[in-house]
Design a protein around this motif. Structure first.
Motif, PDB file in Angstrom:
ATOM      1  N   LEU A 164       5.997  12.602 -10.307  1.00  0.00           N
ATOM      2  CA  LEU A 164       5.368  11.312  -9.965  1.00  0.00           C
ATOM      3  C   LEU A 164       3.863  11.383 -10.210  1.00  0.00           C
ATOM      4  CD1 LEU A 164       7.228  10.473  -6.614  1.00  0.00           C
ATOM      5  CD2 LEU A 164       7.693   9.530  -8.892  1.00  0.00           C
ATOM      6  N   ARG A 165       3.285  12.537  -9.859  1.00  0.00           N
ATOM      7  CA  ARG A 165       1.850  12.706 -10.062  1.00  0.00           C
ATOM      8  C   ARG A 165       1.517  12.661 -11.558  1.00  0.00           C
ATOM      9  NH1 ARG A 165      -1.167  18.161  -8.135  1.00  0.00           N
ATOM     10  NH2 ARG A 165       0.180  18.984  -9.751  1.00  0.00           N
ATOM     11  N   ALA A 166       2.345  13.355 -12.360  1.00  0.00           N
ATOM     12  CA  ALA A 166       2.103  13.373 -13.807  1.00  0.00           C
ATOM     13  C   ALA A 166       2.253  11.980 -14.411  1.00  0.00           C
ATOM     14  CB  ALA A 166       3.066  14.351 -14.476  1.00  0.00           C
ATOM     15  N   ALA A 167       3.099  11.152 -13.779  1.00  0.00           N
ATOM     16  CA  ALA A 167       3.314   9.791 -14.293  1.00  0.00           C
ATOM     17  C   ALA A 167       2.160   8.862 -13.927  1.00  0.00           C
ATOM     18  CB  ALA A 167       4.636   9.235 -13.751  1.00  0.00           C
ATOM     19  N   GLY A 168       1.272   9.322 -13.070  1.00  0.00           N
ATOM     20  CA  GLY A 168       0.083   8.530 -12.738  1.00  0.00           C
ATOM     21  C   GLY A 168       0.318   7.377 -11.788  1.00  0.00           C
ATOM     22  N   VAL A 169       1.382   7.454 -10.990  1.00  0.00           N
ATOM     23  CA  VAL A 169       1.679   6.325 -10.099  1.00  0.00           C
ATOM     24  C   VAL A 169       1.385   6.614  -8.630  1.00  0.00           C
ATOM     25  CG1 VAL A 169       3.345   5.117 -11.541  1.00  0.00           C
ATOM     26  CG2 VAL A 169       4.113   7.031 -10.116  1.00  0.00           C
ATOM     27  N   ILE A 170       0.778   7.752  -8.335  1.00  0.00           N
ATOM     28  CA  ILE A 170       0.373   7.989  -6.946  1.00  0.00           C
ATOM     29  C   ILE A 170      -1.143   8.197  -6.898  1.00  0.00           C
ATOM     30  CG2 ILE A 170       2.569   8.766  -6.003  1.00  0.00           C
ATOM     31  CD1 ILE A 170       1.914  11.599  -6.587  1.00  0.00           C
ATOM     32  N   GLY A 171      -1.734   7.671  -5.854  1.00  0.00           N
ATOM     33  CA  GLY A 171      -3.182   7.713  -5.698  1.00  0.00           C
ATOM     34  C   GLY A 171      -3.590   6.638  -4.712  1.00  0.00           C
ATOM     35  N   PRO A 172      -4.887   6.448  -4.509  1.00  0.00           N
ATOM     36  CA  PRO A 172      -5.336   5.431  -3.552  1.00  0.00           C
ATOM     37  C   PRO A 172      -4.815   4.044  -3.929  1.00  0.00           C
ATOM     38  CG  PRO A 172      -7.173   6.801  -4.297  1.00  0.00           C
ATOM     39  CD  PRO A 172      -6.002   7.147  -5.155  1.00  0.00           C
ATOM     40  N   ASP A 173      -4.561   3.229  -2.953  1.00  0.00           N
ATOM     41  CA  ASP A 173      -4.065   1.864  -3.152  1.00  0.00           C
ATOM     42  C   ASP A 173      -2.659   1.832  -3.747  1.00  0.00           C
ATOM     43  OD1 ASP A 173      -4.437  -0.871  -2.777  1.00  0.00           O
ATOM     44  OD2 ASP A 173      -4.988  -1.174  -4.884  1.00  0.00           O
ATOM     45  N   ARG A 174      -1.942   2.932  -3.654  1.00  0.00           N
ATOM     46  CA  ARG A 174      -0.550   2.982  -4.108  1.00  0.00           C
ATOM     47  C   ARG A 174       0.341   3.229  -2.903  1.00  0.00           C
ATOM     48  NH1 ARG A 174       0.664   2.205  -9.680  1.00  0.00           N
ATOM     49  NH2 ARG A 174      -1.034   3.023 -10.953  1.00  0.00           N
ATOM     50  N   ALA A 192       4.070  14.741  -0.440  1.00  0.00           N
ATOM     51  CA  ALA A 192       3.621  13.392  -0.771  1.00  0.00           C
ATOM     52  C   ALA A 192       2.168  13.234  -0.335  1.00  0.00           C
ATOM     53  CB  ALA A 192       4.510  12.353  -0.092  1.00  0.00           C
ATOM     54  N   LYS A 193       1.839  13.723   0.852  1.00  0.00           N
ATOM     55  CA  LYS A 193       0.450  13.629   1.310  1.00  0.00           C
ATOM     56  C   LYS A 193      -0.459  14.588   0.534  1.00  0.00           C
ATOM     57  CE  LYS A 193      -0.869  11.213   4.058  1.00  0.00           C
ATOM     58  NZ  LYS A 193      -1.232   9.764   3.960  1.00  0.00           N
ATOM     59  N   LEU A 194       0.023  15.808   0.312  1.00  0.00           N
ATOM     60  CA  LEU A 194      -0.820  16.806  -0.354  1.00  0.00           C
ATOM     61  C   LEU A 194      -1.115  16.452  -1.814  1.00  0.00           C
ATOM     62  CD1 LEU A 194       0.830  20.083   1.016  1.00  0.00           C
ATOM     63  CD2 LEU A 194      -1.604  19.539   1.221  1.00  0.00           C
ATOM     64  N   LEU A 195      -0.152  15.858  -2.500  1.00  0.00           N
ATOM     65  CA  LEU A 195      -0.299  15.648  -3.949  1.00  0.00           C
ATOM     66  C   LEU A 195      -0.635  14.211  -4.329  1.00  0.00           C
ATOM     67  CD1 LEU A 195       2.695  17.738  -5.399  1.00  0.00           C
ATOM     68  CD2 LEU A 195       0.383  18.489  -4.917  1.00  0.00           C
ATOM     69  N   SER A 196      -0.619  13.290  -3.373  1.00  0.00           N
ATOM     70  CA  SER A 196      -0.719  11.885  -3.775  1.00  0.00           C
ATOM     71  C   SER A 196      -2.132  11.334  -3.698  1.00  0.00           C
ATOM     72  CB  SER A 196       0.221  11.020  -2.932  1.00  0.00           C
ATOM     73  OG  SER A 196      -0.304  10.851  -1.627  1.00  0.00           O
ATOM     74  N   SER A 197      -3.091  12.143  -3.334  1.00  0.00           N
ATOM     75  CA  SER A 197      -4.497  11.731  -3.365  1.00  0.00           C
ATOM     76  C   SER A 197      -4.753  10.401  -2.669  1.00  0.00           C
ATOM     77  CB  SER A 197      -4.996  11.624  -4.808  1.00  0.00           C
ATOM     78  OG  SER A 197      -4.628  12.737  -5.546  1.00  0.00           O
ATOM     79  N   GLY A 198      -4.183  10.240  -1.497  1.00  0.00           N
ATOM     80  CA  GLY A 198      -4.540   9.061  -0.716  1.00  0.00           C
ATOM     81  C   GLY A 198      -3.570   7.893  -0.774  1.00  0.00           C
ATOM     82  N   ALA A 199      -2.413   8.091  -1.389  1.00  0.00           N
ATOM     83  CA  ALA A 199      -1.412   7.020  -1.370  1.00  0.00           C
ATOM     84  C   ALA A 199      -0.879   6.835   0.055  1.00  0.00           C
ATOM     85  CB  ALA A 199      -0.260   7.363  -2.315  1.00  0.00           C
ATOM     86  N   THR A 200      -0.374   5.651   0.321  1.00  0.00           N
ATOM     87  CA  THR A 200       0.314   5.407   1.590  1.00  0.00           C
ATOM     88  C   THR A 200       1.741   5.911   1.446  1.00  0.00           C
ATOM     89  OG1 THR A 200      -1.043   3.469   1.988  1.00  0.00           O
ATOM     90  CG2 THR A 200       1.038   3.604   3.208  1.00  0.00           C
ATOM     91  N   VAL A 201       2.164   6.778   2.380  1.00  0.00           N
ATOM     92  CA  VAL A 201       3.492   7.388   2.280  1.00  0.00           C
ATOM     93  C   VAL A 201       4.416   6.792   3.349  1.00  0.00           C
ATOM     94  CG1 VAL A 201       4.790   9.545   2.473  1.00  0.00           C
ATOM     95  CG2 VAL A 201       2.560   9.523   1.316  1.00  0.00           C
ATOM     96  N   VAL A 202       5.529   6.244   2.876  1.00  0.00           N
ATOM     97  CA  VAL A 202       6.500   5.623   3.772  1.00  0.00           C
ATOM     98  C   VAL A 202       7.819   6.377   3.655  1.00  0.00           C
ATOM     99  CG1 VAL A 202       7.658   3.476   4.429  1.00  0.00           C
ATOM    100  CG2 VAL A 202       5.428   3.384   3.290  1.00  0.00           C
ATOM    101  N   VAL A 203       8.383   6.788   4.795  1.00  0.00           N
ATOM    102  CA  VAL A 203       9.668   7.486   4.762  1.00  0.00           C
ATOM    103  C   VAL A 203      10.775   6.531   5.213  1.00  0.00           C
ATOM    104  CG1 VAL A 203       9.267   8.514   7.056  1.00  0.00           C
ATOM    105  CG2 VAL A 203      10.959   9.546   5.524  1.00  0.00           C
ATOM    106  N   PHE A 204      11.863   6.540   4.463  1.00  0.00           N
ATOM    107  CA  PHE A 204      13.028   5.714   4.754  1.00  0.00           C
ATOM    108  C   PHE A 204      14.205   6.635   5.085  1.00  0.00           C
ATOM    109  CE2 PHE A 204      11.854   1.489   2.921  1.00  0.00           C
ATOM    110  CZ  PHE A 204      10.699   1.842   2.246  1.00  0.00           C
ATOM    111  N   ALA A 205      14.851   6.398   6.238  1.00  0.00           N
ATOM    112  CA  ALA A 205      16.052   7.168   6.588  1.00  0.00           C
ATOM    113  C   ALA A 205      16.814   6.406   7.661  1.00  0.00           C
ATOM    114  CB  ALA A 205      15.679   8.576   7.069  1.00  0.00           C
ATOM    115  N   ARG A 206      17.954   6.960   8.081  1.00  0.00           N
ATOM    116  CA  ARG A 206      18.805   6.231   9.027  1.00  0.00           C
ATOM    117  C   ARG A 206      18.810   6.829  10.419  1.00  0.00           C
ATOM    118  NH1 ARG A 206      24.588   5.748   6.296  1.00  0.00           N
ATOM    119  NH2 ARG A 206      24.300   8.003   6.332  1.00  0.00           N
ATOM    120  N   ASN A 207      18.131   7.951  10.585  1.00  0.00           N
ATOM    121  CA  ASN A 207      18.197   8.667  11.858  1.00  0.00           C
ATOM    122  C   ASN A 207      16.810   8.679  12.505  1.00  0.00           C
ATOM    123  OD1 ASN A 207      17.780  11.103  13.525  1.00  0.00           O
ATOM    124  ND2 ASN A 207      19.907  11.592  13.034  1.00  0.00           N
TER     125      ASN A 207
END
Ligand SMILES: [Zn+2]
Length: 369
Positions: A164-174, A192-207
């Motif tokens: 995802l990082r190589a694809a350029g889609v994570i970073g601030p305002d993402r 996700a936090k360590l490599l995403s340079s400030g993206a907002t990280v949302v986790v989806f699960a059922r538990n």
């Protein structure tokens, strides 16, 4: 030695005394300190991989292995810097060493590859023979239960998020999503936090319990998907992040539904990476995929270098673990809990073995993590 072996599909493992394996000249005998339990072990037992690997029984499963070097084969070169007593992890994915993928370092996707625990004996035993090239020496000692899972649960999402990082889609305002909050997911939110340079990280699960741990591990927001429509999830995403779409997503589950949800929420030119394998097919609408210029990456396990990077992070104390320690004799009941999704974090069989001290006199000269 004691080993837990599989004699056929859909049967409990048989815990039995067998002969301690002999090593080939280029192998190292590892005394197992920790062996992580993976959902793919349950899938192996259930026959999910029967066509792909056509194993010969009995099999000793267990592919997340950390241990101490017990013996070293005669042809293992000095330059490998391995010594009896070293704490090591096993990089799984043993390629032929000659194909294009092996040459660029991706032995885990070698067409002639093998994986310990899926043919070659794995870590559900007191000792395991390993080709010396597949060992990584751990310089700064870690606990068995924190080391073993790094070789799969703790490294597979790392490789996926690097894509995802190589694809350029994570970073601030993402906005980046992690689907799943079990073994892989609780590591994924951290990368996700360590490599995403400030993206907002949302986790989806059922538990709820697993979601709460994922938030402790650094996810900005959690969304419980149980019983909720795509529209509900989008509304919740807007309420939490102010955005209705995901720029990037990693799916640590791999159910038909998580893939559909992920693509249903993906922004134009968004990127989705699959590492989870719970289901066995992909069913997403084609027109939005093409018209939205989505990208879909498969990402399989990790290569040796990925594991070195993760071990470097772990030894700097940058990775938190959610672990359930298991006694070897309780393996079958915990495989059942894994099957029903009732294990929080990663289950690791921990053997009665001190973490060990390197026999090296001058560790400074060594090239390792
Ligand atoms: Zn190869």
């Amino acid at each position: 030695m004691l080993a837990a072996r599989m004699y056929g599909y859909k049967q409990p493992l048989v815990l039995e005394e067998i002969k301690t394996p002999e090593i080939a000249p280029d192998q190292v005998l590892v005394r197992v300190g920790g062996a992580g339990m993976c959902r793919s072990d349950v899938q192996l037992i259930d026959g999910y991989f029967a066509e792909a690997i056509k194993p010969k029984f009995p099999i000793t499963p267990g592919h997340e292995i950390a241990g101490l070097i017990d013996a070293i084969g005669d042809s293992v070169p000095e330059t490998a810097h391995l010594a009896v007593g070293d704490q090591v992890v096993v990089a799984a994915g043993w390629g032929d060493g000659t194909c294009r993928q092996c040459r660029v370092g991706n032995e885990q996707i070698c067409e002639h590859g093998s994986w310990p625990g899926f043919g070659p004996p794995g870590g559900y035993a007191e000792f395991v023979p390993v080709p010396y090239r597949q060992l990584i020496r751990v310089e700064k000692q870690l606990k068995w239960e924190e080391l073993a899972p790094l070789t799969d649960a703790g490294v597979t999402p790392y490789r996926g998020i690097k894509k995802l990082r190589a694809a350029g889609v994570i970073g601030p305002d993402r906005v980046m999503a992690v689907f799943g909050a079990s073994g892989l997911g609780s590591y994924a939110v951290q990368y996700a936090k360590l490599l995403s340079s400030g993206a907002t990280v949302v986790v989806f699960a059922r538990n709820e319990e697993k979601l709460a741990i994922a938030k402790e591990r650094g996810a900005d927001y959690s969304i419980n998907t149980r019983g909720r429509s795509l529209g509900d999830l989008r509304d919740e995403l807007v309420r939490l992040t102010g955005k209705a779409k995901l720029d990037a997503a990693i799916d640590c589950v791999g159910a038909v539904e998580t893939i559909q949800t992920g693509f249903g929420l993906l922004a134009t030119a968004g990127v989705f990476v699959s590492v989870g394998l719970v289901g066995n097919r992909i069913d997403i609408p084609l027109f939005p995929f093409t018209a939205g210029e989505f990208t879909y990456h498969g990402s399989f396990w990790a290569n040796y270098a990925d594991l070195q990077e993760v071990l470097a992070l772990a030894q700097k104390g940058k990775i938190q673990h959610s672990i359930k320690r298991i006694r070897f004799e309780d393996i079958n009941e915990n495989l059942e809990l894994l099957r029903s999704g009732d294990i929080i974090g990663r289950a690791v069989i921990v053997f009665d073995l001190p973490a060990g001290a390197s026999a090296h006199k001058d560790a400074k000269d060594m090239v390792s993590v």
